[in-house]
Design a protein around this motif. Structure first.
Motif, PDB file in Angstrom:
ATOM      1  N   ARG A 283       0.828  -1.205   0.000  1.00 30.05           N
ATOM      2  CA  ARG A 283       0.000   0.000   0.000  1.00 30.05           C
ATOM      3  C   ARG A 283       0.861   1.253   0.000  1.00 30.05           C
ATOM      4  NH1 ARG A 283      -3.203   0.954   4.119  1.00 30.05           N
ATOM      5  NH2 ARG A 283      -4.909   1.793   2.886  1.00 30.05           N
ATOM      6  N   SER A 284       0.354   2.272  -0.685  1.00 28.78           N
ATOM      7  CA  SER A 284       1.108   3.510  -0.865  1.00 28.78           C
ATOM      8  C   SER A 284       1.456   4.163   0.473  1.00 28.78           C
ATOM      9  CB  SER A 284       0.306   4.477  -1.734  1.00 28.78           C
ATOM     10  OG  SER A 284       0.960   5.724  -1.841  1.00 28.78           O
ATOM     11  N   VAL A 285       0.496   4.125   1.422  1.00 29.88           N
ATOM     12  CA  VAL A 285       0.744   4.773   2.710  1.00 29.88           C
ATOM     13  C   VAL A 285       1.886   4.096   3.456  1.00 29.88           C
ATOM     14  CG1 VAL A 285      -0.974   3.368   3.933  1.00 29.88           C
ATOM     15  CG2 VAL A 285      -0.371   5.627   4.804  1.00 29.88           C
ATOM     16  N   ILE A 286       2.014   2.770   3.302  1.00 26.98           N
ATOM     17  CA  ILE A 286       3.104   2.050   3.974  1.00 26.98           C
ATOM     18  C   ILE A 286       4.432   2.378   3.301  1.00 26.98           C
ATOM     19  CG2 ILE A 286       3.999  -0.226   4.553  1.00 26.98           C
ATOM     20  CD1 ILE A 286       1.138  -1.217   4.721  1.00 26.98           C
ATOM     21  N   ARG A 355       4.318   7.959  13.243  1.00 28.41           N
ATOM     22  CA  ARG A 355       3.999   7.419  11.918  1.00 28.41           C
ATOM     23  C   ARG A 355       3.757   5.917  11.992  1.00 28.41           C
ATOM     24  NH1 ARG A 355       5.411  10.447   7.238  1.00 28.41           N
ATOM     25  NH2 ARG A 355       6.324  12.487   7.683  1.00 28.41           N
ATOM     26  N   VAL A 356       4.633   5.215  12.736  1.00 29.67           N
ATOM     27  CA  VAL A 356       4.512   3.760  12.844  1.00 29.67           C
ATOM     28  C   VAL A 356       3.243   3.378  13.595  1.00 29.67           C
ATOM     29  CG1 VAL A 356       5.552   1.684  13.851  1.00 29.67           C
ATOM     30  CG2 VAL A 356       6.993   3.353  12.672  1.00 29.67           C
ATOM     31  N   GLU A 357       2.969   4.054  14.693  1.00 30.31           N
ATOM     32  CA  GLU A 357       1.787   3.714  15.494  1.00 30.31           C
ATOM     33  C   GLU A 357       0.489   4.016  14.756  1.00 30.31           C
ATOM     34  OE1 GLU A 357       2.314   5.757  19.172  1.00 30.31           O
ATOM     35  OE2 GLU A 357       3.701   4.254  19.985  1.00 30.31           O
ATOM     36  N   LEU A 358       0.486   5.002  13.873  1.00 30.65           N
ATOM     37  CA  LEU A 358      -0.698   5.274  13.070  1.00 30.65           C
ATOM     38  C   LEU A 358      -1.028   4.107  12.147  1.00 30.65           C
ATOM     39  CD1 LEU A 358      -0.222   9.041  12.135  1.00 30.65           C
ATOM     40  CD2 LEU A 358      -2.019   8.065  13.566  1.00 30.65           C
ATOM     41  N   LEU A 359      -0.026   3.287  11.841  1.00 36.64           N
ATOM     42  CA  LEU A 359      -0.231   2.092  11.014  1.00 36.64           C
ATOM     43  C   LEU A 359      -0.327   0.836  11.877  1.00 36.64           C
ATOM     44  CD1 LEU A 359       2.288   2.878   8.124  1.00 36.64           C
ATOM     45  CD2 LEU A 359      -0.201   3.083   8.075  1.00 36.64           C
ATOM     46  N   ASP A 360      -0.578   1.016  13.182  1.00 33.67           N
ATOM     47  CA  ASP A 360      -0.702  -0.101  14.129  1.00 33.67           C
ATOM     48  C   ASP A 360       0.593  -0.896  14.227  1.00 33.67           C
ATOM     49  OD1 ASP A 360      -3.352   0.505  14.681  1.00 33.67           O
ATOM     50  OD2 ASP A 360      -4.065  -0.647  12.970  1.00 33.67           O
ATOM     51  N   GLY A 361       1.715  -0.223  14.021  1.00 31.45           N
ATOM     52  CA  GLY A 361       3.010  -0.894  14.086  1.00 31.45           C
ATOM     53  C   GLY A 361       3.690  -0.735  15.427  1.00 31.45           C
ATOM     54  N   ILE A 379       5.825  -3.180  10.946  1.00 28.61           N
ATOM     55  CA  ILE A 379       4.586  -2.605  10.430  1.00 28.61           C
ATOM     56  C   ILE A 379       3.751  -3.709   9.797  1.00 28.61           C
ATOM     57  CG2 ILE A 379       3.587  -0.977   8.767  1.00 28.61           C
ATOM     58  CD1 ILE A 379       6.097   0.697   9.028  1.00 28.61           C
ATOM     59  N   PRO A 380       2.490  -3.858  10.222  1.00 27.36           N
ATOM     60  CA  PRO A 380       1.624  -4.856   9.573  1.00 27.36           C
ATOM     61  C   PRO A 380       1.302  -4.432   8.141  1.00 27.36           C
ATOM     62  CG  PRO A 380       0.373  -3.566  11.151  1.00 27.36           C
ATOM     63  CD  PRO A 380       1.812  -3.170  11.331  1.00 27.36           C
ATOM     64  N   LEU A 381       1.303  -5.382   7.231  1.00 31.38           N
ATOM     65  CA  LEU A 381       1.025  -5.075   5.823  1.00 31.38           C
ATOM     66  C   LEU A 381      -0.456  -5.042   5.527  1.00 31.38           C
ATOM     67  CD1 LEU A 381       3.815  -7.244   4.150  1.00 31.38           C
ATOM     68  CD2 LEU A 381       3.766  -4.763   4.437  1.00 31.38           C
ATOM     69  N   THR A 382      -1.275  -5.603   6.422  1.00 36.21           N
ATOM     70  CA  THR A 382      -2.729  -5.569   6.260  1.00 36.21           C
ATOM     71  C   THR A 382      -3.272  -4.505   7.181  1.00 36.21           C
ATOM     72  OG1 THR A 382      -2.949  -7.300   7.940  1.00 36.21           O
ATOM     73  CG2 THR A 382      -2.900  -7.983   5.627  1.00 36.21           C
ATOM     74  N   GLN A 383      -3.965  -3.525   6.615  1.00 39.15           N
ATOM     75  CA  GLN A 383      -4.495  -2.399   7.381  1.00 39.15           C
ATOM     76  C   GLN A 383      -6.007  -2.376   7.280  1.00 39.15           C
ATOM     77  OE1 GLN A 383      -2.583  -0.179   9.184  1.00 39.15           O
ATOM     78  NE2 GLN A 383      -0.868  -1.495   8.739  1.00 39.15           N
ATOM     79  N   ALA A 388      -6.860   5.818   4.998  1.00 39.75           N
ATOM     80  CA  ALA A 388      -6.590   6.569   3.767  1.00 39.75           C
ATOM     81  C   ALA A 388      -5.104   6.731   3.588  1.00 39.75           C
ATOM     82  CB  ALA A 388      -7.282   7.925   3.822  1.00 39.75           C
ATOM     83  N   ASP A 389      -4.672   6.821   2.332  1.00 39.26           N
ATOM     84  CA  ASP A 389      -3.255   7.039   2.073  1.00 39.26           C
ATOM     85  C   ASP A 389      -2.836   8.374   2.596  1.00 39.26           C
ATOM     86  OD1 ASP A 389      -2.934   5.346  -1.124  1.00 39.26           O
ATOM     87  OD2 ASP A 389      -3.115   4.594   0.908  1.00 39.26           O
ATOM     88  N   GLU A 390      -1.607   8.400   3.119  1.00 42.73           N
ATOM     89  CA  GLU A 390      -1.077   9.645   3.669  1.00 42.73           C
ATOM     90  C   GLU A 390      -0.745  10.596   2.541  1.00 42.73           C
ATOM     91  OE1 GLU A 390       3.004  11.083   5.883  1.00 42.73           O
ATOM     92  OE2 GLU A 390       2.268   9.065   6.205  1.00 42.73           O
ATOM     93  N   LYS A 391      -1.100  11.818   2.747  1.00 45.17           N
ATOM     94  CA  LYS A 391      -0.771  12.845   1.765  1.00 45.17           C
ATOM     95  C   LYS A 391       0.387  13.658   2.286  1.00 45.17           C
ATOM     96  CE  LYS A 391      -5.443  13.222  -0.052  1.00 45.17           C
ATOM     97  NZ  LYS A 391      -6.583  14.086  -0.318  1.00 45.17           N
ATOM     98  N   ASN A 392       1.344  13.908   1.440  1.00 46.80           N
ATOM     99  CA  ASN A 392       2.528  14.632   1.881  1.00 46.80           C
ATOM    100  C   ASN A 392       2.966  15.624   0.818  1.00 46.80           C
ATOM    101  OD1 ASN A 392       4.938  15.410   3.131  1.00 46.80           O
ATOM    102  ND2 ASN A 392       5.193  13.361   4.015  1.00 46.80           N
TER     103      ASN A 392
END
Length: 392
Positions: A283-286, A355-361, A379-383, A388-392
């Motif tokens: 996933r793009s956000v990861i 950043r990691v904790e936002l992805l449950d990592g 970081i788990p690969l299944t979210q 939503a993908d992070e915008k930067n």
């Protein structure tokens, strides 16, 4: 902005005082209820004995009334046939009748007192029962209040502190966005904008020389081409720093390989990049999160660690992505690291952790003074589908 902070410990102290006050009131209510129950038992006992005494008294009154009736009949007989009785017998008949009348009056007065006392006791018992019921109701309400205070509200200070921290981070994120915009504007102004100005100037020179000195015009065109190429490099570098397009085109690993290679050449730090395993799609956000973490980690190493070498390991597991970043720098005391709450503070390690904790990592730091630093990330690969993908 000077008063944006809130002392959560004060709120905890206030809640604790409220809890203590309610506990004290609860104790007093318990004492009132116990006292009322004790009084109720005493009154019930007194009423029971009073009813027994009243019943006995009524029985005595009935017996006296019967005796009095007999005495009156005898007195009437004596009065009717007084010549048959002696003076002593007449006197005894009168005295007995008088005594019975007096005793009857006394017993009836006593009976009235007992009845009044019984009625008073019954009223008093009802009042005491109402007091007990009110005390029980108050105890129930106090119990509910204590459940709320000791359950949801006892951690209100922590909740307020969390809200406060989110407020601070929201301000810092806005500031970071503005700083990033300022940095991009400065890079464009100092790089491509200046180059475009030179392009315009060189083009005007070529326009003037084309009919006068062709050779000189050719040299100016060569300089113009070099300026355009350098400007293109600067533009691509700015775009890459904003968001590497190669993440979407090539994937995470090739993008990191290219970035670490460029970073190594520019900063003279030996970087070993290793990857194990693969995944068809990430996933793009990861991808963007991992890239930003590596980017932030290398920038921290360049600024603070004084390291000569860095090892970056990326391992694709079945449903997780494991990352470790190890440097041989001066290290720091990881146990004493605390997140600063000032608005002007940087993001650094806490930004990576967030950043990691936002992805449950999971994010951990292992470092000691003089022993380098190791960052471990999972970081788990299944979210969740809603992410939503992070915008930067």
């Amino acid at each position: 902005m000077a008063n944006y902070k809130f002392d959560a410990s004060k709120m905890d102290g206030i809640i604790k005082k409220v809890v203590e006050a309610i506990n004290g009131s609860k104790k007093e209510i318990c004492e009132i209820a116990d006292s009322a129950r004790k009084e109720h038992r005493n009154l019930e006992s007194e009423l029971h004995h009073l009813k027994i005494e009243t019943a006995e008294l009524i029985k005595e009154v009935d017996e006296i009334e019967k005796e009095l009736q007999i005495s009156r009949k005898k007195l009437m007989a004596v009065n009717k046939n007084f010549e048959k009785y002696s003076q002593e017998e007449l006197k005894q008949a009168y005295e007995k009748a008088d005594n019975l009348r007096i005793e009857l009056v006394i017993k009836r007065e006593k009976e009235k007192y007992f009845v009044k006392r019984r009625n008073d006791l019954e009223v008093r018992i009802k009042e005491v029962l109402r007091t007990v019921q009110k005390a029980d109701n108050l105890m129930a309400h106090v119990g509910v209040a204590m459940e709320y205070l000791c359950g949801d509200l006892i951690n209100l200070g922590n909740q307020i502190e969390d809200i406060q921290q989110r407020h601070v981070w929201g301000i810092r994120i806005i500031k970071a966005q503005e700083d990033e915009r300022q940095r991009v504007a400065r890079e464009i102004h100092d790089g491509p904008a200046q180059s475009m100005s030179n392009v315009v100037l060189k083009a005007e020179i070529c326009e003037k020389l084309i009919d006068v000195d062709v050779e000189k015009a050719r040299l100016e065109l060569q300089n113009l081409k070099r300026i355009v190429r350098d400007s293109l490099v600067d533009v691509r570098k700015i775009i890459y720093n904003l968001r590497p397009m190669s993440l979407d085109d090539l994937g995470l690993v090739p993008t990191l390989q290219r970035f670490t290679s460029t970073f190594q050449d520019e900063n003279k730090i030996d970087i070993q990049f290793k990857s194990r395993g693969s995944i068809s799609e990430i996933r793009s956000v990861i991808s963007l999160t991992v890239f930003r973490i590596v980017q932030e980690a290398l920038n921290n190493i360049r600024k603070h660690a004084k390291a000569n070498s860095v090892v970056i390991n990326i391992e694709f597991l079945e449903d997780k992505l494991r990352i470790s970043i190890i440097d041989d720098g001066i290290g720091f005391d990881a146990e004493n690291i605390k997140v600063r709450h000032d608005i002007d503070g940087g993001f650094g390690l806490f930004s990576m952790k967030e950043r990691v904790e936002l992805l449950d990592g999971e994010f951990s730091i292992n470092s000691r003074l003089g022993s380098g630093t190791r960052l471990s990330i999972m970081i788990p690969l299944t979210q969740n589908k809603g992410d939503a993908d992070e915008k930067n």
